[in-house]
Design a protein around this motif. Structure first.
Motif, mmCIF file in Angstrom:
data_model
loop_
_atom_site.group_PDB
_atom_site.id
_atom_site.type_symbol
_atom_site.label_atom_id
_atom_site.label_comp_id
_atom_site.label_asym_id
_atom_site.label_seq_id
_atom_site.Cartn_x
_atom_site.Cartn_y
_atom_site.Cartn_z
ATOM 1 N N THR A 14 -1.200 22.118 9.140
ATOM 2 C CA THR A 14 -2.554 22.092 9.696
ATOM 3 C C THR A 14 -2.482 22.386 11.184
ATOM 4 N N PHE A 15 -3.334 23.276 11.651
ATOM 5 C CA PHE A 15 -3.359 23.590 13.082
ATOM 6 C C PHE A 15 -4.342 22.665 13.786
ATOM 7 N N LYS A 16 -5.277 22.124 13.002
ATOM 8 C CA LYS A 16 -6.272 21.240 13.592
ATOM 9 C C LYS A 16 -5.652 19.856 13.626
ATOM 10 N N VAL A 17 -5.698 19.210 14.771
ATOM 11 C CA VAL A 17 -5.106 17.882 14.873
ATOM 12 C C VAL A 17 -6.058 16.870 14.250
ATOM 13 N N ASP A 18 -5.497 16.077 13.346
ATOM 14 C CA ASP A 18 -6.315 15.123 12.611
ATOM 15 C C ASP A 18 -6.364 13.808 13.384
ATOM 16 N N LYS A 19 -7.527 13.451 13.922
ATOM 17 C CA LYS A 19 -7.594 12.172 14.635
ATOM 18 C C LYS A 19 -9.012 11.632 14.627
ATOM 19 N N LYS A 20 -9.099 10.317 14.633
ATOM 20 C CA LYS A 20 -10.435 9.734 14.716
ATOM 21 C C LYS A 20 -10.837 9.614 16.179
ATOM 22 N N LEU A 21 -12.101 9.293 16.412
ATOM 23 C CA LEU A 21 -12.582 9.185 17.796
ATOM 24 C C LEU A 21 -11.869 8.061 18.532
ATOM 25 N N ALA A 22 -11.640 8.276 19.810
ATOM 26 C CA ALA A 22 -10.959 7.252 20.619
ATOM 27 C C ALA A 22 -11.933 6.120 20.933
ATOM 28 N N THR A 23 -11.388 4.925 21.070
ATOM 29 C CA THR A 23 -12.202 3.790 21.541
ATOM 30 C C THR A 23 -11.461 3.187 22.727
ATOM 31 N N PRO A 24 -11.632 3.809 23.919
ATOM 32 C CA PRO A 24 -10.837 3.380 25.073
ATOM 33 C C PRO A 24 -11.185 1.965 25.535
ATOM 34 N N GLY A 25 -10.157 1.280 26.048
ATOM 35 C CA GLY A 25 -10.334 -0.061 26.593
ATOM 36 C C GLY A 25 -10.290 -0.041 28.118
ATOM 37 N N ASN A 26 -9.564 -0.999 28.691
ATOM 38 C CA ASN A 26 -9.483 -1.092 30.156
ATOM 39 C C ASN A 26 -8.531 -0.056 30.727
ATOM 40 N N ASN A 27 -8.652 0.165 32.054
ATOM 41 C CA ASN A 27 -7.723 1.061 32.744
ATOM 42 C C ASN A 27 -6.303 0.505 32.654
ATOM 43 N N VAL A 28 -5.375 1.329 32.225
ATOM 44 C CA VAL A 28 -3.965 0.941 32.224
ATOM 45 C C VAL A 28 -3.313 1.554 33.462
ATOM 46 N N ILE A 83 -6.043 9.434 25.121
ATOM 47 C CA ILE A 83 -5.101 10.450 25.590
ATOM 48 C C ILE A 83 -5.817 11.280 26.639
ATOM 49 N N VAL A 84 -5.285 11.256 27.860
ATOM 50 C CA VAL A 84 -5.844 12.111 28.910
ATOM 51 C C VAL A 84 -4.899 13.304 29.071
ATOM 52 N N GLY A 85 -5.452 14.499 28.924
ATOM 53 C CA GLY A 85 -4.645 15.713 29.055
ATOM 54 C C GLY A 85 -4.816 16.301 30.438
ATOM 55 N N VAL A 93 5.999 25.119 14.718
ATOM 56 C CA VAL A 93 4.767 24.456 14.263
ATOM 57 C C VAL A 93 5.006 23.131 13.554
ATOM 58 N N GLY A 94 6.082 23.054 12.746
ATOM 59 C CA GLY A 94 6.342 21.798 12.037
ATOM 60 C C GLY A 94 6.632 20.660 13.001
ATOM 61 N N ALA A 95 7.485 20.937 13.993
ATOM 62 C CA ALA A 95 7.851 19.904 14.974
ATOM 63 C C ALA A 95 6.677 19.578 15.895
ATOM 64 N N ILE A 96 5.869 20.592 16.228
ATOM 65 C CA ILE A 96 4.694 20.356 17.086
ATOM 66 C C ILE A 96 3.746 19.371 16.405
ATOM 67 N N GLU A 97 3.510 19.610 15.113
ATOM 68 C CA GLU A 97 2.623 18.747 14.335
ATOM 69 C C GLU A 97 3.132 17.307 14.364
ATOM 70 N N GLU A 149 -0.006 24.431 27.245
ATOM 71 C CA GLU A 149 -0.632 25.022 26.059
ATOM 72 C C GLU A 149 -2.073 24.537 26.010
ATOM 73 N N LEU A 150 -3.015 25.423 26.330
ATOM 74 C CA LEU A 150 -4.419 25.004 26.363
ATOM 75 C C LEU A 150 -4.893 24.510 25.001
ATOM 76 N N ASP A 151 -4.426 25.168 23.930
ATOM 77 C CA ASP A 151 -4.842 24.727 22.583
ATOM 78 C C ASP A 151 -4.447 23.275 22.375
ATOM 79 N N GLU A 152 -3.260 22.924 22.845
ATOM 80 C CA GLU A 152 -2.759 21.561 22.670
ATOM 81 C C GLU A 152 -3.607 20.575 23.478
ATOM 82 N N ILE A 153 -3.906 20.949 24.716
ATOM 83 C CA ILE A 153 -4.730 20.079 25.572
ATOM 84 C C ILE A 153 -6.095 19.830 24.915
#
Length: 512
Positions: free
Chosen positions: A245-259, A288-290, A437-441, A463-467
């Protein structure tokens, strides 16, 4: 020579190393005036095969024909005599020398006893103009960009009369702009009658530039296809042996306090030039801040400041409220910062140490790895075995030296070590650079898993796609400052590209 005769033909090439068949009866044909891509995961055997064509290795079985004639290529000099040149991934240039001095090294034109530098420089100039390389014959290597150094390597092969050029992962070290320019150069080379073999695992580039693709998996040819008749998904599947899969599978972030809170961070380099200019940045728990930017805008210096490898002049770096600026790397590591470094060979691994020694590189002095001042090898081995299994690090044994692992497996070993520290902040610098691609995933899933456990993740990548795919928030760095922040779902390559180039257009004013 008939029109159909390949310029290079490999017939059933087999190469074995202890414990591994690197190339297993590989056949391949390169035709005149084409760009033939050689696609495969790290460790699939691509570089081994090309090192055989360039005379650095000898095949155990099989034969090579150049222009229809059987040849024995027993050294790079023999390859050069046959018109074969190689542009290596790690450039082989002498830094204090000029461009021309590097190009003629070993084949200097003589005028009596002296080297005819003038004649050589004129020839370099001519080649540079003919192929649109824009190389300055008199520039010193240490003064020119990485992209320009690569062009010097290209001129070096042309100067020696190469008609067949092998490019080994040529875009791994280039900025997006330099990649575009390299594509133009490669097209110009084939238009002028050269033939190119391109080793890569970047599917986007293959689709854009190659005529033919040969896919290698674990040392065997899986298929050879005409590029215009295939697509990235099909190629990825052949390369890895499963659906990717090229699309990264992730749910929405729920950020907490500043680390992490970085405020007004300023640092100068050895020459006294500012490399970080009052930089402000924060990363919260569970996000995740890119960081997006063109190489050389302060990314490396920021990472060094955050990990204790560089002193800063002013400003503060706080982790959960505690000041960390100008502390030692060990203190910072023990405070809860893990670091996947951008150069895995220089800062990630000790290449001549075993996998198990590298796994405890940052914790060997603590229990259970040290007992009464002595290393406890049983505990070290147990930890290494556990992590090698959990992170699917493919290695003959945990006693194998790190240098003999493929790039992807070296990276997995580093990630295993860093994530196992259970850090509050994970800094991932170019974590997928040079991986397939396998290792990137795999790597991207690990970063998201850290985020989902409530950790703060700072991702630095070219890699802009990754960001765009992996980040929850994107900060753009330009000339040592964060010049803007955008949300990945509200931006695109073009807008990010403009911000990365220092265009101060605010959100909403960039029109497609």
């Amino acid at each position: 020579m008939g029109a159909a005769t390949p310029v290079v033909e490999l017939k059933q090439i087999t190469k074995r190393f202890p414990g591994i068949v690197a190339n297993d009866a590989i056949s391949l044909q390169l035709r005149k005036g084409e760009i033939h891509a050689l696609l495969g995961e790290n460790g699939a055997g691509k570089s081994t095969l090309m090192n055989i064509v360039f005379g650095l290795y000898q095949p155990d079985e099989g034969s090579i024909e150049v222009n229809g004639k059987p040849v024995i290529i027993d050294s790079p000099n023999k390859a050069i005599d046959l018109g074969i040149g190689m542009v290596h991934q790690h450039f082989k240039l002498v830094q204090p020398f000029t461009v021309t001095e590097n190009i003629i090294l070993g084949s200097e034109p003589r005028k009596g006893l002296n080297i005819n530098y003038k004649k050589a420089a004129a020839e370099v100039q001519r080649l540079s103009e003919q192929y649109g390389l824009k190389v300055n014959p008199h520039a010193k290597i240490h003064d020119i960009s990485v992209g320009m150094q690569q062009r010097v390597e290209i001129v070096k092969t042309l100067y020696r009369g190469a008609d067949i050029l092998i490019f080994d992962e040529p875009t791994a070290v280039l900025t997006p702009q330099e990649i575009k320019e390299l594509m133009v150069i490669m097209k110009k080379l084939v238009a002028e009658g050269k033939s190119i073999i391109l080793i890569t695992h970047k599917l986007k580039e293959i689709m854009e530039i190659s005529d033919t693709v040969t896919i290698i998996r674990r040392g065997k040819v899986i298929d050879s296809v005409i590029t215009s008749e295939t697509n990235p998904n099909e190629l990825a599947e052949k390369m890895v042996g499963r659906n990717v899969t090229f699309k990264v599978d992730k749910k929405l972030a729920t950020p907490g306090n500043n680390v992490l809170e970085v405020s007004k961070l300023t640092a100068k380099n050895k020459e006294g030039i500012s490399v970080l200019n009052e930089l402000n940045l924060n990363v919260r728990a569970g996000e995740i801040v890119g960081i997006a930017g063109v190489d050389g805008n302060g990314q490396s210096e920021l990472i060094e400041a955050l990990t204790g490898l560089r002193k800063v002049d002013s400003g503060s770096i706080r982790l959960e409220g505690k000041e960390l600026s100008n502390h030692s790397p060990r203190h910072i590591s023990e405070s809860g910062v893990a670091h996947i470094p951008e150069d895995r060979h220089k800062h990630g691994l000790v290449l001549d140490f075993s996998v198990s020694e590298n796994i405890v590189l940052e914790s060997y002095y603590k229990a259970p790895y040290t007992r009464r001042g002595f290393l406890n090898f049983d505990a070290i081995k147990k930890q290494a075995k556990r992590l090698v299994e959990a992170f699917d690090v493919r290695t003959p044994s945990i006693e194998t030296k790190a240098r003999s692992l493929s790039g992807g497996n070296q990276q997995k070993a580093i990630i295993a070590r860093e994530i196992d520290k259970n850090p509050e902040l994970l800094i991932a610098a170019q974590p997928t650079r040079g991986l397939d691609v396998g290792a990137i995933e795999f790597v991207q899933k690990q970063l998201i898993a850290q985020r989902d456990q409530g950790k703060a993740v700072l991702l630095i990548s070219f890699e802009l796609d990754e960001i765009i795919n992996v980040s929850d928030r994107i900060a753009v760095i330009y000339e040592g400052q964060i010049v803007g922040e955008v949300l990945p779902e509200e931006t695109n390559d073009r807008e990010l590209g403009l911000m990365m180039a220092g265009s101060t257009q605010k959100r909403g004013t960039v029109h497609e």
